[in-house]
Design a protein around this motif. Structure first.
Motif, PDB file in Angstrom:
ATOM      1  N   TYR A 126       0.882  -1.109  -0.170  1.00 39.03           N
ATOM      2  CA  TYR A 126       0.009  -0.098  -0.080  1.00 39.03           C
ATOM      3  C   TYR A 126       0.962   0.978  -0.132  1.00 39.03           C
ATOM      4  O   TYR A 126       1.841   1.358   0.928  1.00 39.03           O
ATOM      5  N   GLN A 127       0.789   2.413  -0.976  1.00 35.14           N
ATOM      6  CA  GLN A 127       1.457   3.196  -1.243  1.00 35.14           C
ATOM      7  C   GLN A 127       2.951   2.822  -1.396  1.00 35.14           C
ATOM      8  O   GLN A 127       3.990   3.887  -0.695  1.00 35.14           O
ATOM      9  N   GLY A 128       3.302   1.893  -1.799  1.00 38.80           N
ATOM     10  CA  GLY A 128       4.607   1.487  -1.896  1.00 38.80           C
ATOM     11  C   GLY A 128       5.075   0.859  -0.831  1.00 38.80           C
ATOM     12  O   GLY A 128       6.347   0.356  -0.943  1.00 38.80           O
ATOM     13  N   HIS A 157       0.355  -4.576  10.579  1.00 37.99           N
ATOM     14  CA  HIS A 157       1.867  -4.554  10.332  1.00 37.99           C
ATOM     15  C   HIS A 157       2.118  -2.896  10.315  1.00 37.99           C
ATOM     16  O   HIS A 157       1.349  -1.965   9.962  1.00 37.99           O
ATOM     17  N   ILE A 158       3.521  -2.599  10.832  1.00 37.23           N
ATOM     18  CA  ILE A 158       3.674  -0.974  10.726  1.00 37.23           C
ATOM     19  C   ILE A 158       4.075  -0.380   9.408  1.00 37.23           C
ATOM     20  O   ILE A 158       5.141  -1.101   8.665  1.00 37.23           O
ATOM     21  N   VAL A 159       3.305   0.505   8.888  1.00 37.33           N
ATOM     22  CA  VAL A 159       3.748   0.917   7.592  1.00 37.33           C
ATOM     23  C   VAL A 159       4.199   2.533   7.885  1.00 37.33           C
ATOM     24  O   VAL A 159       3.563   3.332   8.465  1.00 37.33           O
ATOM     25  N   SER A 160       5.315   3.016   7.077  1.00 33.89           N
ATOM     26  CA  SER A 160       5.806   4.552   7.233  1.00 33.89           C
ATOM     27  C   SER A 160       5.307   5.194   5.963  1.00 33.89           C
ATOM     28  O   SER A 160       5.796   5.161   5.009  1.00 33.89           O
ATOM     29  N   LEU A 161       4.326   5.886   6.377  1.00 31.70           N
ATOM     30  CA  LEU A 161       3.603   6.884   5.156  1.00 31.70           C
ATOM     31  C   LEU A 161       4.150   8.306   5.454  1.00 31.70           C
ATOM     32  O   LEU A 161       4.102   8.736   6.473  1.00 31.70           O
ATOM     33  N   GLY A 162       4.620   9.029   4.105  1.00 27.32           N
ATOM     34  CA  GLY A 162       4.831  10.441   4.309  1.00 27.32           C
ATOM     35  C   GLY A 162       3.785  11.179   4.252  1.00 27.32           C
ATOM     36  O   GLY A 162       2.460  10.753   4.257  1.00 27.32           O
ATOM     37  N   ASN A 163       3.639  12.505   4.074  1.00 29.37           N
ATOM     38  CA  ASN A 163       2.582  13.339   3.935  1.00 29.37           C
ATOM     39  C   ASN A 163       1.814  12.980   2.928  1.00 29.37           C
ATOM     40  O   ASN A 163       0.532  13.074   3.051  1.00 29.37           O
ATOM     41  N   ARG A 166       0.042   9.715   3.341  1.00 34.59           N
ATOM     42  CA  ARG A 166      -1.079   9.692   4.245  1.00 34.59           C
ATOM     43  C   ARG A 166      -2.178  10.488   3.897  1.00 34.59           C
ATOM     44  O   ARG A 166      -3.551   9.942   4.184  1.00 34.59           O
ATOM     45  N   SER A 167      -2.016  11.424   2.814  1.00 33.32           N
ATOM     46  CA  SER A 167      -3.397  12.222   2.293  1.00 33.32           C
ATOM     47  C   SER A 167      -3.775  11.503   1.283  1.00 33.32           C
ATOM     48  O   SER A 167      -5.169  11.425   1.388  1.00 33.32           O
ATOM     49  N   ASN A 168      -3.126  10.401   0.623  1.00 31.51           N
ATOM     50  CA  ASN A 168      -3.902   9.691  -0.352  1.00 31.51           C
ATOM     51  C   ASN A 168      -4.667   8.627   0.468  1.00 31.51           C
ATOM     52  O   ASN A 168      -5.703   8.135   0.023  1.00 31.51           O
ATOM     53  N   TYR A 169      -4.100   8.244   1.547  1.00 32.22           N
ATOM     54  CA  TYR A 169      -4.768   7.357   2.380  1.00 32.22           C
ATOM     55  C   TYR A 169      -6.276   7.870   3.058  1.00 32.22           C
ATOM     56  O   TYR A 169      -7.112   7.321   3.030  1.00 32.22           O
TER      57      TYR A 169
END
Length: 232
Positions: A126-128, A157-163, A166-169
């Protein structure tokens, strides 16, 4: 040469003296002679190179002839159904809770080629960011046949999303449809009659838009999707 008499000389004159022949020297190990060991090694290297070239040519011709006879076509993968009942990202600790089930169909269009699927690993992104991976059963696919595969991803699972991610999420959460990528990493062999090929490692990539199901209600429907098959 005839003698030439000179009246003022007592003896005969025979012309200028002939210089002695020049001496030639031969150093051992150079020139036309050859060390037996060196000659043998040179001959062996030449023979080995010729044999290797001949083998490569024969193998190349055999592969080309097999390709002309069998004319292999790419196996086709389709994502036919998906059920997503949970996909929640905790903003505090970046923990993603998910529950996703997928169904695939695999079509072997070849008339003369069977396929051994020795290993299949399904990974979800998800989102790469990869958030899940499962092993799928091995199987043999006969010629001109279709098989079904199922993959279930459940857990957290921990996923590290940038700004931006996170906006896409947030946008996906508002629409109720999530962009999830599923990749299949495989090791397969092809069977040509009684001959089996070496293992190859193709990848299958599926870019999916999966609606969230909540309390048995689905927002929108899942679209049947053909996946991309990549020979790597």
């Amino acid at each position: 040469m005839a003698e030439t008499k000179q009246p003022h000389l007592n003896g005969a004159y025979y012309g200028p003296s002939v210089p002695p022949p020049s001496k030639t020297y031969h150093r051992p190990g150079r020139g036309g002679s050859c060390n037996p060991f060196s000659c043998l090694m040179s001959c062996l290297c030449t023979c080995i190179c010729q044999i290797l070239i001949t083998i490569l040519v024969i193998v190349g011709i055999a592969v080309f002839v097999l390709w002309l006879i069998f004319r292999p076509n790419t196996v086709k993968f389709y994502a036919t159904d998906a059920t997503l009942t949970e996909f929640n990202l905790n903003n505090n600790n970046n923990m993603l809770n998910y529950n996703l089930a997928l169904n695939f169909t695999v079509r072997n269009p070849n008339r003369r080629i069977g396929v051994y699927y020795d290993r299949i690993e399904a990974r979800a992104y998800y989102q790469g960011e990869r958030f899940a991976a499962v092993e799928l059963p091995r199987f043999y696919q006969r010629r001109k046949s279709t098989n079904s595969l199922s993959a279930e991803f459940r857990g957290q699972h921990i996923v590290s999303l940038g700004n931006r991610e996170r906006s896409n999420y947030d946008g996906d959460r508002s629409s109720g449809v999530y962009d999830i990528e599923v990749r299949l990493y495989m090791r397969i062999r092809m069977r040509f009659g009684v001959v089996r090929s070496p293992r190859v490692k193709p990848n299958v990539e599926c870019d999916l838009r999966i609606p969230l199901s909540a309390n048995g209600t689905v927002v929108g429907g899942f679209e049947f999707r053909r996946c991309d098959f990549d020979w790597r």
